[in-house]
Design a protein around this motif. Structure first.
Motif: not given
Length: 315
Positions: A81-101
């Motif tokens: 989704l980050e590579r695709l960027g905003p699309l009118p018909f796709a879900s949109r990411v507003i935040g994310a986190h990854d601590d390795g687990d």
């Protein structure tokens, strides 16, 4: 479509406190209520979160021990989704986190419901979404692997199948015509090729009807393939709903079928049938207890569709 994934999902209160704290920090407000989504198969959190400031977000969260490969799948969806960027018909990411687990992704909340293929008007809206996505994503806006590369193991199941195998014997016509089916499926990789980006897992439960819009979610399996590929892969699940047309008639309801070479469609369908039937007899995955039943149901629909196409000479 209730494919029972929600019954094995983590609830908000199941998350470790530090994960809940980080989600609230990224959301910008404490969570006051959480509602687990039905449908789908992820064993992780998939919940609508009502925030103390009146806003609502949708959250997915999964840890490395939650289910086999689940954390990596969510990481892949986030990256796609980050590579695709905003699309009118796709879900949109507003935040994310990854601590390795633990990894979590917050999405804009979409008010709506999954299309019901039994309702002709909703099935038509769903089909238009397949068509619009296929047109909008051809040529592909991002670099991605081909469907042939991502699905090589799954789509080549007939290569090692024999008469008497449990998956083969699920359908009498398949068992009686295994060599012909194997031959039809052998060219699926070339038959499925194309320059457009395909969702790779686009069923009714991965869509939401929201007002006049259709929003497509769960972008984990993106790949390059033929324009009609997503629709063909979806038809067996669509036809599990009551009062839907037979598979061939359902497939032809979309304009995507009009330019699809008949032999290519049949070849991919033969390979898909092998994936569903042979997968359905594998051991149950504890974190996904109803997956095998869902695969079997789709496999039997696909096998009947394949028989009808072969008998009609669409090879």
């Amino acid at each position: 479509m209730d494919v029972h994934g929600g019954r094995s999902r983590l609830a908000w209160t199941d998350l470790p406190p530090h994960v809940r704290d980080r989600i609230e920090a990224h959301a910008g407000a404490p969570v006051r209520a959480a509602t687990t989504a039905l449908g789908g198969f992820s064993p992780g959190l998939a919940s609508t979160l009502e925030l103390a400031d009146g806003r609502t977000v949708f959250a997915k969260a999964v840890g490395s021990e939650t289910g086999p490969g689940s954390a990596d799948l969510l990481r892949r969806e986030r990256a796609n989704l980050e590579r695709l960027g905003p699309l009118p018909f796709a879900s949109r990411v507003i935040g994310a986190h990854d601590d390795g687990d633990w990894v979590f992704v917050l999405f804009e909340h979409v008010r709506g419901h999954a299309p019901r293929p039994s309702v002709p008007a909703e099935r038509a809206r769903m089909i238009r979404a397949f068509e619009e996505a296929a047109a909008s994503l051809t040529p592909s806006p991002i670099i991605a692997e081909t469907f042939a590369a991502t699905a090589a193991g799954d789509m080549s199941r007939w290569c090692h199948a024999e008469r008497g195998d449990a998956g083969v014997e699920l359908d009498p016509w398949i068992a009686a015509n295994l060599e012909a089916v194997r031959s039809l499926a052998s060219r699926w990789a070339d038959a499925s090729s194309g320059s457009g980006l395909r969702h790779g897992d686009l069923r009714a439960d991965n869509m939401l009807l929201s007002g006049d819009d259709v929003v497509i979610v769960d972008w984990t399996e993106v790949c390059l393939g033929a324009p009609w590929l997503d629709w063909l892969l979806a038809v067996p699940s669509v036809c599990l709903f009551p009062d839907t047309p037979p598979p061939e008639a359902t497939f032809r309801e979309s304009s995507l079928s009009h330019s699809a070479p008949p032999g290519d469609v049949t070849s991919v369908l033969a390979a898909v049938t092998g994936y569903f039937l042979t997968s359905s007899v594998l051991p149950v995955v504890p974190a996904l207890p109803t997956l095998r039943d869902f695969q079997r149901a789709q496999g039997l629909v696909a096998a009947e569709w394949l028989r009808e196409r072969v008998e009609a000479g669409l090879v």
